[in-house]
Design an enzyme around this catalytic site. Structure first.
Site, mmCIF file in Angstrom:
data_model
loop_
_atom_site.group_PDB
_atom_site.id
_atom_site.type_symbol
_atom_site.label_atom_id
_atom_site.label_comp_id
_atom_site.label_asym_id
_atom_site.label_seq_id
_atom_site.Cartn_x
_atom_site.Cartn_y
_atom_site.Cartn_z
ATOM 1 N N THR A 121 3.404 6.873 3.055
ATOM 2 C CA THR A 121 4.774 6.499 2.714
ATOM 3 C C THR A 121 5.050 6.712 1.219
ATOM 4 O OG1 THR A 121 4.672 4.917 4.534
ATOM 5 C CG2 THR A 121 6.505 4.673 3.024
ATOM 6 N N ASN A 125 8.783 7.788 -0.407
ATOM 7 C CA ASN A 125 9.537 6.616 -0.863
ATOM 8 C C ASN A 125 10.396 6.960 -2.079
ATOM 9 O OD1 ASN A 125 7.989 6.397 -3.203
ATOM 10 N ND2 ASN A 125 6.713 4.746 -2.436
ATOM 11 N N CYS A 126 11.105 5.944 -2.600
ATOM 12 C CA CYS A 126 11.999 6.244 -3.715
ATOM 13 C C CYS A 126 11.422 5.834 -5.061
ATOM 14 C CB CYS A 126 13.407 5.731 -3.459
ATOM 15 S SG CYS A 126 14.421 7.058 -2.730
ATOM 16 N N LEU A 127 10.085 5.739 -5.149
ATOM 17 C CA LEU A 127 9.359 5.840 -6.419
ATOM 18 C C LEU A 127 9.437 4.649 -7.368
ATOM 19 C CD1 LEU A 127 10.688 9.435 -6.977
ATOM 20 C CD2 LEU A 127 8.299 8.936 -6.532
ATOM 21 N N VAL A 128 10.148 3.602 -6.993
ATOM 22 C CA VAL A 128 10.288 2.486 -7.935
ATOM 23 C C VAL A 128 8.947 1.771 -8.089
ATOM 24 C CG1 VAL A 128 11.413 0.264 -8.317
ATOM 25 C CG2 VAL A 128 12.723 2.188 -7.413
ATOM 26 N N VAL A 265 -5.727 8.693 14.850
ATOM 27 C CA VAL A 265 -6.699 7.729 15.364
ATOM 28 C C VAL A 265 -6.028 6.894 16.443
ATOM 29 C CG1 VAL A 265 -7.948 5.620 14.747
ATOM 30 C CG2 VAL A 265 -8.133 7.676 13.319
ATOM 31 N N HIS A 523 9.769 -2.568 3.160
ATOM 32 C CA HIS A 523 8.623 -3.123 2.445
ATOM 33 C C HIS A 523 7.798 -4.070 3.326
ATOM 34 C CE1 HIS A 523 11.080 -2.423 -1.504
ATOM 35 N NE2 HIS A 523 10.456 -1.329 -1.110
ATOM 36 N N HIS A 568 9.153 -3.763 -4.993
ATOM 37 C CA HIS A 568 8.839 -2.602 -4.167
ATOM 38 C C HIS A 568 7.319 -2.587 -4.058
ATOM 39 C CE1 HIS A 568 13.010 -1.060 -4.655
ATOM 40 N NE2 HIS A 568 12.941 -1.985 -5.587
HETATM 41 C C1 FAD Z 1 12.180 4.998 2.580
HETATM 42 C C2 FAD Z 1 11.190 4.151 1.831
HETATM 43 C C3 FAD Z 1 11.394 3.877 0.485
HETATM 44 C C4 FAD Z 1 10.479 3.118 -0.204
HETATM 45 N N1 FAD Z 1 10.670 2.949 -1.537
HETATM 46 C C5 FAD Z 1 9.690 2.392 -2.270
HETATM 47 C C6 FAD Z 1 9.781 2.384 -3.687
HETATM 48 O O1 FAD Z 1 10.752 2.856 -4.277
HETATM 49 N N2 FAD Z 1 8.750 1.831 -4.384
HETATM 50 C C7 FAD Z 1 7.663 1.293 -3.752
HETATM 51 O O2 FAD Z 1 6.759 0.795 -4.422
HETATM 52 N N3 FAD Z 1 7.566 1.262 -2.418
HETATM 53 C C8 FAD Z 1 8.532 1.828 -1.664
HETATM 54 N N4 FAD Z 1 8.394 1.881 -0.307
HETATM 55 C C9 FAD Z 1 7.207 1.226 0.323
HETATM 56 C C10 FAD Z 1 5.853 1.880 0.000
HETATM 57 O O3 FAD Z 1 5.926 3.276 0.076
HETATM 58 C C11 FAD Z 1 4.763 1.302 0.905
HETATM 59 O O4 FAD Z 1 4.673 -0.090 0.655
HETATM 60 C C12 FAD Z 1 3.379 1.918 0.678
HETATM 61 O O5 FAD Z 1 3.377 3.308 0.822
HETATM 62 C C13 FAD Z 1 2.392 1.305 1.668
HETATM 63 O O6 FAD Z 1 1.107 1.882 1.492
HETATM 64 P P1 FAD Z 1 0.025 1.835 2.666
HETATM 65 O O7 FAD Z 1 -1.180 2.553 2.167
HETATM 66 O O8 FAD Z 1 -0.137 0.432 3.119
HETATM 67 O O9 FAD Z 1 0.675 2.594 3.911
HETATM 68 P P2 FAD Z 1 1.362 4.031 4.060
HETATM 69 O O10 FAD Z 1 1.807 4.544 2.759
HETATM 70 O O11 FAD Z 1 2.367 3.897 5.134
HETATM 71 O O12 FAD Z 1 0.165 4.990 4.546
HETATM 72 C C14 FAD Z 1 -0.412 4.904 5.820
HETATM 73 C C15 FAD Z 1 -1.000 6.262 6.195
HETATM 74 O O13 FAD Z 1 -1.736 6.106 7.409
HETATM 75 C C16 FAD Z 1 -1.432 7.174 8.266
HETATM 76 N N5 FAD Z 1 -1.637 6.709 9.655
HETATM 77 C C17 FAD Z 1 -0.952 5.729 10.294
HETATM 78 N N6 FAD Z 1 -1.413 5.600 11.543
HETATM 79 C C18 FAD Z 1 -2.412 6.499 11.690
HETATM 80 C C19 FAD Z 1 -3.277 6.838 12.776
HETATM 81 N N7 FAD Z 1 -3.193 6.213 13.947
HETATM 82 N N8 FAD Z 1 -4.187 7.822 12.581
HETATM 83 C C20 FAD Z 1 -4.289 8.469 11.388
HETATM 84 N N9 FAD Z 1 -3.495 8.179 10.328
HETATM 85 C C21 FAD Z 1 -2.569 7.204 10.485
HETATM 86 C C22 FAD Z 1 0.023 7.492 7.979
HETATM 87 O O14 FAD Z 1 0.376 8.784 8.417
HETATM 88 C C23 FAD Z 1 0.066 7.323 6.472
HETATM 89 O O15 FAD Z 1 -0.306 8.509 5.815
HETATM 90 C C24 FAD Z 1 9.326 2.583 0.448
HETATM 91 C C25 FAD Z 1 9.133 2.833 1.792
HETATM 92 C C26 FAD Z 1 10.052 3.613 2.487
HETATM 93 C C27 FAD Z 1 9.813 3.883 3.935
#
Ligand code: FAD
Ligand code: NAG
Ligand code: NAG
Ligand code: NAG
Ligand code: NAG
Ligand code: NAG
Ligand code: NAG
Ligand code: NAG
Ligand code: NAG
Ligand code: NAG
Ligand code: NAG
Ligand code: NAG
Ligand code: NAG
Length: 591
Positions: A121, A125-128, A265, A523, A568
């Site tokens: 994600t 996302n929008c980078l904040v 997975v 979030h 964020h």
């Molecule tokens: C539109 C949008 C805007 C946002 N804006 C902001 C912002 O401006 N600033 C900010 O800080 N946060 C923002 N966020 C939130 C932020 O991006 C997330 O909190 C963060 O990326 C979460 O990290 P993570 O590692 O927990 O999960 P994720 O970044 O969601 O990564 C999970 C990864 O696991 C992979 N995956 C999932 N299931 C499986 C599977 N079964 N098998 C193999 N791979 C799998 C996915 O493909 C993904 O690559 C935003 C989110 C969105 C959707």
């Protein structure tokens, strides 16, 4: 309709694209997997990318990172910060989830984007870049009964992940951030804006005209988050910095790190007893394959992906799993529960200016010129995200809402709501110029869940953030809208605002407006939460991120956060992953 549609510009500009070479760490097929790995990590978002990097720093560890999506390495839309709003929903980079009908939002079904591919994600996302308040992170220490998850211990991890860089226009940023609270030699780029916008001085002037209500803050990432200030964004010299920064070509060149893309997975399986070190995935021939980690399996599939995998594996509420027909292997009723998310709604004003992004979106040659400027010199408005300023503010301390419902924030120095000040809309409009202010409730009391209703691991989960289910949350949003009007009514905006396009003023009109228009701020956290050692009534992982009652299985992503910061969320996930890497390394007596 949008004139910046990438498919119009790609043929024109593709030749100018600089692409980083991808090393041989990226396996061509699951047939190329080694026979075994010490650590298998699932998901290449902030959690999984940072952890893969840090564990593979130790040459004696072998690490496999499995990601459902592709390399995401050929996209201008991903790399140009200002194009972030084009990346979701329902694109090649999105899992395309939606919520269940939201009872308190007129039963609307909302888009619920999650990134797929390297970066997860963080690539869409929008980078904040915001960390929340000291009280937010100290709340984690309280909920886990473990001071290592509190602010003082986590601040070094926030800094370790960060590569603060100076803005591309090289302006003096002495009063725009506090260097004492930043890291300069980590991986993820963080910067203040590198191009000015015409509303900047009005925002700063408002803080000078109304300082008690809207105080200026030099830096909202010091633990003291309240006030109005310059946004910090995940940008490195004008280019998006996603968690792929942790997987640079030199990191991918490590012989002890393999990355398997396009591999989803389905489940985790016990290799023996309660040792869950085997991962099941559909390989490139679409047949199921398994692989066992010799040390640990780590889920970093995010707040939606991780609980989905656990539930399909029989790890969750044993009663619900049995009734679905999934044999329960580990009874952990909190899996997927307590999903907490921010909710927000935008207010829009027609303004007396042509110097907004609306003008750019309406002028093909101007937008092509600006994109060309970004491609050739990494300067101009495309180097920044959607806003140059944010505000984090509280309800007044004598508010009847707080007296009636109690304070849902982590403490008296934690924001209830946030403003993002956007100089124009991000969508094409045929006429007019706009000021757009997305307004978020960043200390919501509501929470929901992510569950499954099928035994098919490839089915979509049911995502129910249950927005506004707790009555205080709409009061906060309503108050926030009224407060944003006070901001705009300051003399700094005189002769600028022509019309408030949010046609709502009474309590019932505002509530109707909110229920008809509010959306998730995307979030979600806490769906596989930490809880103290020894506590089995709630929580999914111990403070060392090991799944309770299991061996060999940890979780490192947003789902383990025991509460939602007024921020964020990706900054917190990078810090969680940095902390996790130290916890895991020390478990094997190494650094
Ligand atoms: C539109 C949008 C805007 C946002 N804006 C902001 C912002 O401006 N600033 C900010 O800080 N946060 C923002 N966020 C939130 C932020 O991006 C997330 O909190 C963060 O990326 C979460 O990290 P993570 O590692 O927990 O999960 P994720 O970044 O969601 O990564 C999970 C990864 O696991 C992979 N995956 C999932 N299931 C499986 C599977 N079964 N098998 C193999 N791979 C799998 C996915 O493909 C993904 O690559 C935003 C989110 C969105 C959707
Ligand atoms: C996929 O099938 C092909 C052809 O049958 C085979 O050569 C290859 O090894 C298989 N790959 C995997 C990962 O099973
Ligand atoms: C992107 O990465 C993939 C996977 O490594 C690689 O096959 C492809 O050539 C890369 N594309 C570009 C344009 O570099
Ligand atoms: C989401 O939808 C887009 C557009 O239809 C599609 O290209 C993409 O593959 C979908 N994502 C997933 C994970 O199926
Ligand atoms: C909290 O941790 C301390 C040790 O650091 C322990 O003595 C105490 O029992 C724990 N409390 C709870 C509620 O787990
Ligand atoms: C930047 O601004 C600060 C404060 O206004 C000033 O003290 C400093 O000298 C300036 N730095 C440069 C390089 O101009
Ligand atoms: C902001 O205030 C400065 C002086 O403090 C003034 O020069 C400037 O014109 C003001 N800007 C706006 C948009 O009112
Ligand atoms: C498990 O789910 C059932 C409903 O399926 C619910 O009644 C029960 O309270 C849940 N158990 C726990 C401990 O939350
Ligand atoms: C939700 O989290 C709280 C702590 O914030 C905890 O007390 C509660 O038991 C959790 N509920 C579930 C279902 O996990
Ligand atoms: C809160 O205090 C402000 C000024 O200090 C006052 O104007 C307002 O009426 C008070 N509100 C309540 C609900 O007491
Ligand atoms: C918050 O509460 C603490 C402890 O009661 C107090 O010391 C502090 O001044 C308060 N902060 C604000 C902004 O009111
Ligand atoms: C699961 O939920 C989805 C979305 O609400 C629905 O389309 C589907 O029919 C449900 N499946 C089952 C087996 O209930
Ligand atoms: C628009 O701004 C100009 C100055 O830039 C001012 O002369 C004019 O009165 C403003 N129009 C309105 C309707 O405020």
């Amino acid at each position: 309709m949008n004139i910046l549609k990438p498919n119009l510009l790609f043929p024109l500009l593709l030749s100018l694209l600089l692409l980083s070479p991808i090393s041989c760490s990226i396996l061509r097929s699951s047939a190329d997997l080694a026979d075994s790995y010490d650590f298998i990590i699932v998901g290449a978002g902030p959690g999984g990318s940072a952890l893969s990097n840090r564990l593979s720093e130790n040459p004696s560890f072998s690490v496999l990172l499995i990601e459902a999506g592709g390399a995401n390495n050929d996209s201008l839309t991903i790399n140009v910060p200002l194009l972030c709003t084009k990346l979701t929903p329902n694109t090649q980079w999105d899992w395309n989830y939606t919520t269940t009908p939201q009872t308190h939002l007129n039963n609307r079904v909302l888009p619920f984007p999650r990134g797929i591919g390297l970066g997860g994600t963080s690539a869409v996302n929008c980078l904040v870049y915001t960390r929340g308040s000291k009280q937010n992170i100290d709340k984690w220490a309280e909920l886990t009964n473990d001071s290592s998850w509190g602010w003082d211990s986590m601040l070094p991890y926030f800094k370790k992940s960060e590569k603060f860089n100076f803005p591309v226009d090289k302006h003096n940023i002495t009063n725009q951030f506090n260097p004492l609270f930043h890291g300069f030699d980590g991986y993820i780029g963080v910067s203040v804006p590198g191009a000015s916008r015409s509303i900047d001085s009005r925002i700063i002037n408002t803080t000078q005209l109304l300082p008690s209500q809207f105080p200026f803050t030099v830096d909202m990432n010091t633990g003291d988050q309240l006030g109005v200030g310059w946004v910090q964004a995940l940008i490195d010299q004008g280019v998006r910095s996603s968690s792929v920064a942790y997987l640079s070509p030199s990191v991918l060149a490590r012989p002890n790190l393999d990355v398997l893309l396009h591999t989803r997975v389905s489940r985790v399986l016990p290799s023996s007893g309660n040792t869950f070190t085997t991962v099941e995935f559909s390989n490139h021939n679409n047949s199921l394959q398994t692989l066992t980690a010799s040390k640990e399996l780590i889920l970093s599939a995010g707040s939606i992906g991780t609980p989905s995998i656990l539930l399909h594996s029989g790890i969750g509420n044993a009663t619900t799993l049995s009734s679905l027909g999934i044999p329960p292997l580990l009874n952990l009723p909190s899996v997927g529960q307590n999903l907490t998310d921010h909710i927000g709604v935008s207010t829009t004003y027609l303004v007396n200016s042509t110097l907004t992004y609306d003008t750019v979106l309406r002028n093909t040659s101007l937008s092509t010129h600006l994109l060309h400027q970004w491609l050739t010199t990494k300067t101009g408005i495309n180097v920044d995200t959607s806003e140059n300023h944010l505000a984090f503010l509280r309800l007044p301390s004598n508010s009847t809402v707080l007296r009636t419902f109690g304070d849902p924030a982590a403490g008296n120095e934690t924001a209830h709501f946030e403003f993002l000040f956007q100089n124009g809309l991000s969508q094409f409009t045929p006429s007019g110029n706009y000021l757009n202010i997305p307004i978020g409730n960043v200390s919501p009391k509501s929470s929901g869940s992510v569950t499954i209703n099928s035994t098919d691991p490839l089915s979509s989960p049911l995502i129910n953030p249950n927005l506004l289910s707790s009555p205080i949350d709409i009061h906060i949003l309503r108050h926030a809208i009224l407060t944003s009007r006070e901001f705009i009514n300051s003399p700094a905006w005189s002769q600028y605002i022509l019309q408030d396009l949010t046609n709502a003023s009474s309590v019932s009109e505002l509530d109707e407006f909110i229920r008809a228009n509010a959306v998730s701020f995307f979030h979600p956290v806490s769906t596989a939460s930490m809880s103290p050692y020894g506590v089995t009534e709630w929580g999914v992982v111990d403070p060392d991120l090991r799944v309770k009652g299991a061996k060999g299985l940890r979780i490192v992503d947003a789902s383990v956060a025991p509460s939602l910061p007024a921020a964020h969320t990706s900054a917190a996930v990078y810090a969680i992953a940095e902390h996790a890497a130290d916890i895991i390394k020390s478990a094997y007596h190494t650094k």
